[in-house]
Scaffold this active site. Structure first.
Site, PDB file in Angstrom:
ATOM      1  N   GLU A 182      -5.707  -8.521   0.303  1.00  0.00           N
ATOM      2  CA  GLU A 182      -6.497  -8.170   1.487  1.00  0.00           C
ATOM      3  C   GLU A 182      -7.931  -7.912   1.055  1.00  0.00           C
ATOM      4  O   GLU A 182      -8.190  -7.292   0.026  1.00  0.00           O
ATOM      5  CB  GLU A 182      -5.965  -6.894   2.176  1.00  0.00           C
ATOM      6  CG  GLU A 182      -4.587  -7.037   2.784  1.00  0.00           C
ATOM      7  CD  GLU A 182      -4.122  -5.787   3.534  1.00  0.00           C
ATOM      8  OE1 GLU A 182      -4.969  -4.922   3.856  1.00  0.00           O
ATOM      9  OE2 GLU A 182      -2.918  -5.666   3.793  1.00  0.00           O
ATOM     10  N   TYR A 214     -11.525  -3.736  -0.337  1.00  0.00           N
ATOM     11  CA  TYR A 214     -12.376  -3.640   0.850  1.00  0.00           C
ATOM     12  C   TYR A 214     -13.720  -3.013   0.483  1.00  0.00           C
ATOM     13  O   TYR A 214     -13.812  -2.196  -0.434  1.00  0.00           O
ATOM     14  CB  TYR A 214     -11.717  -2.765   1.917  1.00  0.00           C
ATOM     15  CG  TYR A 214     -10.584  -3.461   2.654  1.00  0.00           C
ATOM     16  CD1 TYR A 214     -10.848  -4.309   3.716  1.00  0.00           C
ATOM     17  CD2 TYR A 214      -9.272  -3.255   2.290  1.00  0.00           C
ATOM     18  CE1 TYR A 214      -9.823  -4.942   4.400  1.00  0.00           C
ATOM     19  CE2 TYR A 214      -8.232  -3.888   2.967  1.00  0.00           C
ATOM     20  CZ  TYR A 214      -8.519  -4.726   4.021  1.00  0.00           C
ATOM     21  OH  TYR A 214      -7.503  -5.358   4.700  1.00  0.00           O
ATOM     22  N   GLU A 254       0.795  -1.228   0.000  1.00  0.00           N
ATOM     23  CA  GLU A 254       0.000   0.000   0.000  1.00  0.00           C
ATOM     24  C   GLU A 254       0.827   1.277   0.000  1.00  0.00           C
ATOM     25  O   GLU A 254       0.629   2.147   0.858  1.00  0.00           O
ATOM     26  CB  GLU A 254      -0.988   0.007   1.183  1.00  0.00           C
ATOM     27  CG  GLU A 254      -1.987  -1.132   1.131  1.00  0.00           C
ATOM     28  CD  GLU A 254      -3.119  -1.001   2.148  1.00  0.00           C
ATOM     29  OE1 GLU A 254      -3.124  -0.043   2.941  1.00  0.00           O
ATOM     30  OE2 GLU A 254      -4.013  -1.860   2.133  1.00  0.00           O
TER      31      GLU A 254
END
Ligand SMILES: *[C@@H]1O[C@H](CO)[C@@H](O)[C@H](O)[C@H]1NC(C)=O
Ligand SMILES: *[C@@H]1O[C@H](CO)[C@@H](O)[C@H](O)[C@H]1NC(C)=O
Ligand SMILES: *[C@@H]1O[C@H](CO)[C@@H](O)[C@H](O)[C@H]1NC(C)=O
Ligand SMILES: *[C@@H]1O[C@H](CO)[C@@H](O)[C@H](O)[C@H]1NC(C)=O
Ligand SMILES: *[C@@H]1O[C@H](CO)[C@@H](O)[C@H](O)[C@H]1NC(C)=O
Ligand SMILES: *[C@@H]1O[C@H](CO)[C@@H](O)[C@H](O)[C@H]1NC(C)=O
Length: 498
Positions: A416, A372, A297
């Site tokens: 993720e 996400y 990230e």
């Protein structure tokens, strides 16, 4: 973790923190206790200057095997050669044979990357499973206070840097490292059908020079890799904290300034990655380590890292790791910095389609995407059906490769994601029947989409402090799957692509 996707999401984060999870706001940089030296602070107080551009990279003294890094534009591309970043919007682990030098390497040009489980020909020709079904071991070797508040209790520390500066930190760390993750966790993950783990570790485990960071995490990584091997689980080693902080977030080890992109920090990042690659890229680990992630990230944008520098660094780090690692079947991953697949297609094509087909120093550069549905403010107002629809659309949105790019030139991973969303909301840990059903649907829709259009997925995270809600895969397995393997489907075909 994760999570803070875009600048917009980043700034909105404070507003959401109290409703979505217990994560604190991004903390301002604190001077480390007992660290008065210039060197320690310089690492972080240096403003992220734009001096480290693609064209001054040749000043780095990285020595990959036979790719020259000494000429002006490495690998034939320049910062301006990349497409402009688009607006940031936003089976049970099978036992496997130990790798040998005759193992069919994936990552050769034109080698088919299995796109889905029915693509069995390519799946069996590879030593890797057709899909990686994984989970992150978050807040183990890189602390995150919102995930492991008990470890921080009694300190005023807010991240690894400040934690490591507190009295008695080393003993507390050893205690945490040796108890938070144990072999029993690998046993359990394997019994659930998990076949991979992504293990975040900070660069400081390999070089803490000039910082308060405490070393020692690598011994635990090594132990975990042994457990993974015993239980048929592949390991992705994720360099989650880079020198100077690549994103200024707590999960980089140091909340505050984004100071990764100085020449010194970028170079140190590569030296550390070479240390990791020399050790875990050796053939004796080829039966268990499937990938090394170069950076997690990196924050891209004004005042932070430039995309051009990030991509030029990615190429250099890739070649350095590739040349250092004996195991040429390793995936070498890079997070997209939330700039999207489009902006990395040319990098993947460049790195995975070397002009000399027999060239060993080419192979599998892969992109890591974090998808996400609990970070963007807009996600908060979605209904359950809208969350599911958003998941089912990933193959045509976030996971859609440009038409002139193939999965062989840019393999994708979802490193993720979470089933923790507003609806159903399990933050109170109370699993009503509706929440059980909703969470299962959202989870299945997500992993169906990821298995459709990527090499695999990694839940964030295995454990989540005292929270028994959907951030924790343990809680999901206990409550939502309740004895079923993660490969089971209660809602088969929940996504229209089937
Ligand atoms: C989730 O539930 C908790 C506890 O009931 C509540 O405090 C929180 O505001 C809810 N979050 C959202 C995003 O609705
Ligand atoms: C793989 O290698 C390890 C260490 O050499 C050994 O203990 C293990 O039995 C081997 N596994 C297989 C499946 O051959
Ligand atoms: C999945 O595999 C089948 C069989 O090889 C193939 O026909 C199909 O196109 C694949 N799906 C995708 C999304 O590539
Ligand atoms: C493994 O799972 C069992 C059954 O749910 C549980 O009792 C045990 O605590 C778990 N082990 C670890 C190390 O989490
Ligand atoms: C560790 O990092 C420092 C810079 O912080 C550097 O000067 C030193 O050479 C590095 N050591 C190794 C062994 O790479
Ligand atoms: C795809 O095509 C576009 C437009 O011709 C080009 O700019 C881009 O570099 C190509 N991408 C790849 C990965 O070849």
């Amino acid at each position: 973790m994760s999570g803070m996707h875009s600048f917009a999401a980043w700034t909105a984060f404070a507003l959401l923190a109290s409703t979505i999870d217990a994560r604190p706001q991004v903390h301002r940089h604190r001077r480390p206790h007992g660290q008065g030296t210039a060197s320690a602070d310089d690492l972080y107080t240096a403003v992220a200057t734009p001096t480290a551009t693609a064209t001054n990279f040749p000043s780095l003294s990285i020595q990959p095997s036979h790719h020259s890094l000494s000429s002006t534009a490495p690998y034939g591309f320049t910062a301006s050669g990349f497409a402009a970043a688009p607006t940031v919007t936003h089976s049970r682990g099978q036992p496997y044979a130990n790798a040998s030098s005759t193992a069919s390497p994936i990552g050769q040009p034109n080698s088919p990357y299995p796109l889905n489980d029915t693509n069995s020909a390519s799946a069996t020709s590879s030593k890797y499973p057709a899909k990686f079904r994984g989970v992150n071991l978050g807040s183990w070797l890189v602390l995150e206070s919102w995930m492991t508040p008990d470890v921080f209790q009694g300190t005023d520390a807010v991240n690894q840097w400040t934690f490591d500066s507190t009295d008695g930190a080393e003993a507390r760390l050893q205690q945490h490292w040796s108890t938070y993750i144990t072999e029993g966790d690998f046993q359990n993950m394997s019994s659930w059908g998990i076949n991979a783990v992504r293990i975040p570790i900070g660069y400081w485990a390999y070089n803490n020079s000039g910082t308060p960071y405490i070393t020692g995490a690598d011994a635990y990584l090594e132990t975990a890799i042994g457990w993974a091997r015993q239980h048929g689980i592949w390991v992705m080693i994720d360099c989650h904290g880079s020198p100077g902080s690549q994103n200024g977030a707590e999960h980089s080890g140091h909340a505050g300034a984004v100071s990764w992109q100085s020449d010194d920090n970028l170079q140190l990042s590569i030296v550390v990655l070479q240390t990791i690659a020399a050790k875990y890229g050796a053939m004796q680990y080829a039966d268990v380590v499937m990938g090394i992630e170069l950076v997690n990230e990196p924050k891209i944008g004004s005042g932070a890292n430039s995309l051009a520098t990030t991509q030029a660094w990615a190429a250099q780090a890739y070649h350095a790791v590739r040349a250092t690692a004996e195991n040429k079947a390793l995936y070498i991953l890079h997070h997209d910095g939330f700039t999207g697949v489009q902006s990395w297609a040319a990098v993947g094509t460049e790195l995975n389609s070397d002009s000399a087909p027999s060239d060993e120093d080419q192979g599998t550069f892969a992109l890591d995407l974090h998808l996400y549905q609990n970070q963007d403010p807009a996600d908060k107002s979605l209904s359950l059906d809208q969350h599911i629809a958003k998941a089912c659309a990933y193959p045509t949105t976030d996971l859609l490769l440009p038409s002139n790019t193939s999965t062989a030139t840019l393999p994708l991973f979802v490193g993720e994601f979470s089933a923790q969303i507003s609806i159903p909301n399990t933050t109170d840990g109370i699993w009503t029947p509706d929440l059980l059903e909703g969470t299962r649907k959202v989870f299945e829709a997500q992993i169906d989409a990821f298995e459709h259009s990527s090499q695999g997925w990694f839940v964030w995270s295995l454990k989540q402090g005292g929270d028994t809600g959907a951030w924790s895969l343990e809680a999901i397995m206990e409550n939502v799957y309740a004895g079923e393997a993660i490969t089971e489907r209660k809602y088969p075909g929940i996504c229209p692509f089937g």
